[in-house]
Design a protein around this motif. Structure first.
Motif, PDB file in Angstrom:
ATOM      1  N   PHE A 158       0.818  -1.214   0.000  1.00 18.04           N
ATOM      2  CA  PHE A 158       0.000   0.000   0.000  1.00 18.04           C
ATOM      3  C   PHE A 158       0.854   1.267   0.000  1.00 18.04           C
ATOM      4  N   ILE A 159       1.909   1.266   0.810  1.00 18.87           N
ATOM      5  CA  ILE A 159       2.654   2.529   0.969  1.00 18.87           C
ATOM      6  C   ILE A 159       3.752   2.755  -0.074  1.00 18.87           C
ATOM      7  N   VAL A 170       1.393   8.945   8.004  1.00 23.29           N
ATOM      8  CA  VAL A 170       2.480   9.622   7.308  1.00 23.29           C
ATOM      9  C   VAL A 170       2.891  10.822   8.162  1.00 23.29           C
ATOM     10  N   ILE A 171       4.121  10.803   8.650  1.00 21.16           N
ATOM     11  CA  ILE A 171       4.593  11.897   9.505  1.00 21.16           C
ATOM     12  C   ILE A 171       5.670  12.672   8.761  1.00 21.16           C
ATOM     13  N   ILE A 172       5.418  13.952   8.532  1.00 17.31           N
ATOM     14  CA  ILE A 172       6.388  14.725   7.763  1.00 17.31           C
ATOM     15  C   ILE A 172       7.112  15.737   8.640  1.00 17.31           C
ATOM     16  N   ASP A 173       8.310  16.034   8.193  1.00 16.31           N
ATOM     17  CA  ASP A 173       9.144  16.977   8.913  1.00 16.31           C
ATOM     18  C   ASP A 173       9.165  18.254   8.083  1.00 16.31           C
ATOM     19  N   PHE A 180      10.172  12.419   5.624  1.00 16.92           N
ATOM     20  CA  PHE A 180       8.990  11.774   6.214  1.00 16.92           C
ATOM     21  C   PHE A 180       9.297  10.390   6.769  1.00 16.92           C
ATOM     22  N   VAL A 181       8.405   9.896   7.612  1.00 14.50           N
ATOM     23  CA  VAL A 181       8.360   8.476   7.954  1.00 14.50           C
ATOM     24  C   VAL A 181       6.925   8.002   7.783  1.00 14.50           C
ATOM     25  N   ILE A 182       6.786   6.727   7.413  1.00 16.67           N
ATOM     26  CA  ILE A 182       5.446   6.159   7.329  1.00 16.67           C
ATOM     27  C   ILE A 182       5.364   4.976   8.285  1.00 16.67           C
ATOM     28  N   LYS A 183       4.328   4.970   9.098  1.00 23.49           N
ATOM     29  CA  LYS A 183       4.152   3.863  10.037  1.00 23.49           C
ATOM     30  C   LYS A 183       2.807   3.210   9.771  1.00 23.49           C
ATOM     31  N   GLU A 207       5.419   6.341  -0.867  1.00 21.70           N
ATOM     32  CA  GLU A 207       6.810   6.615  -0.489  1.00 21.70           C
ATOM     33  C   GLU A 207       7.622   7.145  -1.665  1.00 21.70           C
ATOM     34  N   ASN A 208       7.482   6.460  -2.801  1.00 17.84           N
ATOM     35  CA  ASN A 208       8.255   6.877  -3.974  1.00 17.84           C
ATOM     36  C   ASN A 208       7.946   8.309  -4.375  1.00 17.84           C
ATOM     37  N   GLU A 209       6.677   8.644  -4.359  1.00 18.97           N
ATOM     38  CA  GLU A 209       6.275   9.976  -4.782  1.00 18.97           C
ATOM     39  C   GLU A 209       6.719  11.046  -3.774  1.00 18.97           C
ATOM     40  N   LEU A 210       6.596  10.722  -2.479  1.00 15.47           N
ATOM     41  CA  LEU A 210       7.043  11.675  -1.456  1.00 15.47           C
ATOM     42  C   LEU A 210       8.534  11.950  -1.602  1.00 15.47           C
TER      43      LEU A 210
END
Ligand code: MN
Length: 379
Positions: A229-230, A278-281, A244-247, A234-237
């Protein structure tokens, strides 16, 4: 009689104490470590003849409570000192005046508050909830009393195994009806869900074990699903230069239990067993735009359910929670909840009140500062 190795115990106590200091270190100002050491020594001495129901040295408990304050709530020196000393007035010969003389008026006030909360429950009547509410009102001048009380309760719930059954039932239901909602109100999401899970563990152990086992049994296939799913997200981000991190995390045992019960369905049919986060910095100024940009990326790949869009960034929840939620359909036709937020929002969502203050010290526009929601908190 269980034989105890005093020397081993002493080592273990010191080990736990050092861990506390190590974790607190980034928060300490000059002189703080000395004060914490003094509180530790005073508490160790006062409790030295006492043991927990489990047979362990009593001092493990205040040490763990202090550790929860630091690690899971993000509180500082005054709270650490108060947590270490929180049971001495109630359970030992030490008086509040001794605390005040040795540690100052603030610590003494907090401990006085904590001791009074304990008194409320001694009557054990149906008046409890009402008394509790009143007590909170009188204590609301220092919210640390309540935060330390929650840490105390969390440690007691984690060690509830060694209590007799009637105590488990009493403490368990208090936790569910008083403490978990309070943690929620204060925005302490992870403490709230752990309290609820532990409540379930003692109140309906069979259901708790069953759901826990199903969660772990399905871990491999769930992780595989999450990865599929992610990956495009991820690739696009990455391509767009996001940090970012995805959990992907399963929901709490209690929340799954609740769904099975209220909707009267088996485990397999609880469709939203987990949420993707999705947690972005990003900089504070850019937060809102960046979150919507991520939303746009997610919904480029997956069709969102328009009825499930929640924008708690434009309008945060009363407890301070900020996040953007959407539910999107996966390749396999399964609905998945996606939560989009910044590192700051995630910190506040997990750790609540104290995290707010951490960010308050940085430059933030007035309207986002925590005072506004805090003032309405205990009404
Ligand atoms: Mn305690």
């Amino acid at each position: 009689m269980i034989k105890v190795d005093i020397e081993e115990e002493r080592k273990e106590i010191l080990k736990r104490y050092r861990k506390l200091l190590r974790l607190a270190k980034p928060l300490l100002k000059s002189g703080d470590a000395k004060l914490i050491k003094k509180a530790f020594n005073v508490a160790s001495e006062a409790h030295k003849e006492m043991r927990r129901k489990s047979g362990e040295p009593y001092i493990y408990h205040p040490l763990e409570v202090a550790l929860i304050c630091v690690e899971e709530i993000g509180l500082g020196t005054t709270s650490i000192v108060a947590a270490l000393l929180h049971d001495v007035v109630e359970d030992t010969d030490m008086e509040l005046e001794d605390i005040e003389r040795e540690f100052g008026v603030k610590v003494a006030q907090i401990i006085d508050g904590l001791t009074k909360i304990a008194g409320v429950f001694d009557y054990g009547s149906s008046q409890q909830a009402e008394n509790f509410r009143k007590m909170l009102l009188t204590l609301s001048d220092d919210v640390r009393v309540i935060l330390i009380k929650l840490a105390d309760r969390l440690n007691n719930m984690r060690t509830l195994d060694s209590m007799p059954r009637h105590k488990q039932l009493k403490i368990g239901s208090e936790t569910k009806y008083l403490y978990a909602p309070l943690a929620h109100r204060l925005g302490l999401y992870s403490i709230k869900s752990e309290l609820e899970d532990l409540h379930l563990k003692f109140m309906d152990n069979e259901a708790y074990e069953y759901i826990s086992k199903r969660i772990s049994d399905t871990r491999v296939s769930r992780n595989k699903f999450i990865k599929t799913f992610i990956t495009p997200i991820e690739n696009e981000l990455q391509a767009q230069g996001f940090k970012f991190v995805i959990k992907g995390r399963p929901k709490s045992v209690y929340s799954i239990y609740n769904k099975m019960k209220t909707q009267n369905i088996p485990f397999e049919e609880v469709f939203d067993l987990f949420a993707i986060r999705v947690i972005i910095d990003t900089s504070y100024e850019n937060e809102k735009a960046a979150c919507w940009q991520v939303y746009s990326i997610v919904t480029d790949f997956y069709r969102p359910n328009p009825n499930r869009l929640r924008d708690w960034i434009s309008t945060p929840r009363a407890n301070g929670y900020e996040s953007l939620h959407t539910t999107a359909m996966s390749q396999t036709g399964q609905w998945v909840e996606v939560q989009i937020r910044t590192q700051r929002m995630d910190d506040i969502a997990e750790r609540g009140y104290a995290a707010h203050w951490k960010y308050k010290e940085k430059k933030m526009p007035q309207k986002k500062q925590p005072v506004a929601w805090m003032s309405g908190l205990l009404k």
